[in-house]
Design a protein around this motif. Structure first.
Motif, PDB file in Angstrom:
ATOM      1  N   VAL A  40      18.941  31.978  15.852  1.00 35.09           N
ATOM      2  CA  VAL A  40      20.236  31.967  15.180  1.00 35.09           C
ATOM      3  C   VAL A  40      20.253  30.718  14.312  1.00 35.09           C
ATOM      4  N   VAL A  41      20.526  30.883  13.011  1.00 36.19           N
ATOM      5  CA  VAL A  41      20.488  29.729  12.102  1.00 36.19           C
ATOM      6  C   VAL A  41      21.533  29.869  11.004  1.00 36.19           C
ATOM      7  N   TRP A  42      22.178  28.759  10.684  1.00 43.10           N
ATOM      8  CA  TRP A  42      23.056  28.712   9.521  1.00 43.10           C
ATOM      9  C   TRP A  42      23.254  27.251   9.144  1.00 43.10           C
ATOM     10  N   GLY A  43      23.778  27.045   7.962  1.00 45.15           N
ATOM     11  CA  GLY A  43      23.999  25.696   7.446  1.00 45.15           C
ATOM     12  C   GLY A  43      22.768  25.202   6.711  1.00 45.15           C
ATOM     13  N   ARG A  44      23.004  24.471   5.673  1.00 46.48           N
ATOM     14  CA  ARG A  44      21.927  23.995   4.801  1.00 46.48           C
ATOM     15  C   ARG A  44      20.872  23.189   5.569  1.00 46.48           C
ATOM     16  N   ASP A  45      21.309  22.204   6.372  1.00 46.49           N
ATOM     17  CA  ASP A  45      20.353  21.351   7.071  1.00 46.49           C
ATOM     18  C   ASP A  45      19.510  22.135   8.074  1.00 46.49           C
ATOM     19  N   TYR A  46      20.158  22.972   8.895  1.00 47.48           N
ATOM     20  CA  TYR A  46      19.395  23.719   9.898  1.00 47.48           C
ATOM     21  C   TYR A  46      18.503  24.771   9.253  1.00 47.48           C
ATOM     22  N   THR A  47      18.959  25.383   8.189  1.00 49.80           N
ATOM     23  CA  THR A  47      18.119  26.376   7.515  1.00 49.80           C
ATOM     24  C   THR A  47      16.872  25.710   6.951  1.00 49.80           C
ATOM     25  N   ARG A  48      17.020  24.522   6.352  1.00 49.78           N
ATOM     26  CA  ARG A  48      15.856  23.797   5.823  1.00 49.78           C
ATOM     27  C   ARG A  48      14.919  23.390   6.960  1.00 49.78           C
ATOM     28  N   ARG A  49      15.453  22.892   8.062  1.00 50.96           N
ATOM     29  CA  ARG A  49      14.604  22.531   9.202  1.00 50.96           C
ATOM     30  C   ARG A  49      13.867  23.749   9.734  1.00 50.96           C
ATOM     31  N   TYR A  50      14.582  24.854   9.808  1.00 47.69           N
ATOM     32  CA  TYR A  50      13.978  26.098  10.288  1.00 47.69           C
ATOM     33  C   TYR A  50      12.785  26.486   9.407  1.00 47.69           C
ATOM     34  N   ILE A  51      12.987  26.453   8.102  1.00 47.40           N
ATOM     35  CA  ILE A  51      11.922  26.834   7.169  1.00 47.40           C
ATOM     36  C   ILE A  51      10.783  25.812   7.193  1.00 47.40           C
ATOM     37  N   ASP A  52      11.130  24.534   7.066  1.00 49.99           N
ATOM     38  CA  ASP A  52      10.108  23.487   6.893  1.00 49.99           C
ATOM     39  C   ASP A  52       9.328  23.164   8.162  1.00 49.99           C
ATOM     40  N   TYR A  53       9.957  23.275   9.313  1.00 47.26           N
ATOM     41  CA  TYR A  53       9.294  22.859  10.557  1.00 47.26           C
ATOM     42  C   TYR A  53       9.032  24.017  11.510  1.00 47.26           C
ATOM     43  N   CYS A  54      10.069  24.788  11.798  1.00 47.20           N
ATOM     44  CA  CYS A  54       9.931  25.865  12.779  1.00 47.20           C
ATOM     45  C   CYS A  54       8.972  26.941  12.271  1.00 47.20           C
ATOM     46  N   LEU A  55       9.241  27.484  11.088  1.00 51.19           N
ATOM     47  CA  LEU A  55       8.350  28.519  10.559  1.00 51.19           C
ATOM     48  C   LEU A  55       6.946  27.978  10.321  1.00 51.19           C
ATOM     49  N   ALA A  56       6.865  26.732   9.884  1.00 51.52           N
ATOM     50  CA  ALA A  56       5.540  26.132   9.679  1.00 51.52           C
ATOM     51  C   ALA A  56       4.760  26.096  10.984  1.00 51.52           C
ATOM     52  N   SER A  57       5.424  25.772  12.098  1.00 50.18           N
ATOM     53  CA  SER A  57       4.708  25.746  13.385  1.00 50.18           C
ATOM     54  C   SER A  57       4.329  27.154  13.831  1.00 50.18           C
ATOM     55  N   HIS A  58       5.107  28.146  13.443  1.00 51.71           N
ATOM     56  CA  HIS A  58       4.747  29.538  13.752  1.00 51.71           C
ATOM     57  C   HIS A  58       3.471  29.950  13.029  1.00 51.71           C
ATOM     58  N   LEU A  59       3.209  29.306  11.893  1.00 52.54           N
ATOM     59  CA  LEU A  59       2.028  29.632  11.094  1.00 52.54           C
ATOM     60  C   LEU A  59       0.807  28.794  11.460  1.00 52.54           C
ATOM     61  N   SER A  60       0.965  27.881  12.400  1.00 57.80           N
ATOM     62  CA  SER A  60      -0.169  27.049  12.788  1.00 57.80           C
ATOM     63  C   SER A  60      -1.242  27.897  13.474  1.00 57.80           C
ATOM     64  N   PRO A  61      -2.492  27.432  13.474  1.00 61.15           N
ATOM     65  CA  PRO A  61      -3.571  28.208  14.093  1.00 61.15           C
ATOM     66  C   PRO A  61      -3.249  28.562  15.550  1.00 61.15           C
ATOM     67  N   GLY A  62      -3.569  29.771  15.917  1.00 54.26           N
ATOM     68  CA  GLY A  62      -3.362  30.199  17.295  1.00 54.26           C
ATOM     69  C   GLY A  62      -1.971  30.712  17.594  1.00 54.26           C
ATOM     70  N   ASN A  63      -1.124  30.831  16.590  1.00 51.65           N
ATOM     71  CA  ASN A  63       0.219  31.340  16.838  1.00 51.65           C
ATOM     72  C   ASN A  63       0.365  32.746  16.257  1.00 51.65           C
ATOM     73  N   LEU A  64       1.287  32.971  15.352  1.00 51.74           N
ATOM     74  CA  LEU A  64       1.505  34.342  14.865  1.00 51.74           C
ATOM     75  C   LEU A  64       0.232  34.975  14.316  1.00 51.74           C
ATOM     76  N   ALA A  65      -0.558  34.193  13.618  1.00 50.48           N
ATOM     77  CA  ALA A  65      -1.781  34.748  13.024  1.00 50.48           C
ATOM     78  C   ALA A  65      -2.795  35.175  14.087  1.00 50.48           C
ATOM     79  N   ALA A  66      -2.646  34.672  15.312  1.00 45.54           N
ATOM     80  CA  ALA A  66      -3.567  35.047  16.393  1.00 45.54           C
ATOM     81  C   ALA A  66      -3.243  36.437  16.946  1.00 45.54           C
ATOM     82  N   LEU A  67      -2.052  36.924  16.656  1.00 46.88           N
ATOM     83  CA  LEU A  67      -1.670  38.255  17.120  1.00 46.88           C
ATOM     84  C   LEU A  67      -2.096  39.289  16.093  1.00 46.88           C
TER      85      LEU A  67
END
Length: 144
Positions: A7-34
């Motif tokens: 659940v995400v809303w607001g400029r700051d949290y949306t940017r954190r979600y995109i810049d950090y959370c989604l980036a960690s989902h794309l790290s080796p061994g995560n979503l791409a491993a499935l």
């Protein structure tokens, strides 16, 4: 079936979600491993302005390229008590998971996950555990 819920809303949290959370989902061994397609749903609850910013991001495009199915649940209003808004979204997600027999893993928009997280969730889905809660790093950004 596994439902990953954010659940995400607001400029700051949306940017954190995109810049950090989604980036960690794309790290080796995560979503791409499935290997997709599989019984995995990424469910994002957000207002339209956050939706537009998320889908315009490079991280979101990369997740789409992996083949991960993403569903948006658009929020009409995020006014008032933010915890009540999140609770309503989490209740909806839990009821949907119960209806479909899915396992559910709820994540905050400012969470950084470690390598191998998604394969670990997939392993849990082969057990009787229906909901997953994990301790993790949360991003705190100081302004000043």
């Amino acid at each position: 079936m596994i439902d990953l819920v954010t659940v995400v809303w607001g400029r700051d949290y949306t940017r954190r979600y995109i810049d950090y959370c989604l980036a960690s989902h794309l790290s080796p061994g995560n979503l791409a491993a499935l290997k997709f397609p599989r019984e995995f749903r990424y469910r994002i609850y957000c207002p339209l302005d956050s939706h537009d910013e998320i889908i315009a991001s490079l991280a979101f495009q990369r997740i789409r390229e992996i083949g991960c199915p993403i569903t948006f649940h658009l929020l009409n209003s995020v006014e008032g008590d933010r915890y009540k808004v999140m609770t309503r979204c989490h209740l909806h997600a839990n009821l949907e998971a119960l209806r479909t027999g899915a396992h559910i893993s709820v994540h905050q928009p400012d969470v950084v996950i470690s390598r191998g997280f998604f394969p670990m969730i997939e392993r849990f889905s082969h057990t009787d555990v229906r909901a997953h809660f994990f301790s993790c790093l949360r991003i705190s950004i100081e302004h000043g």
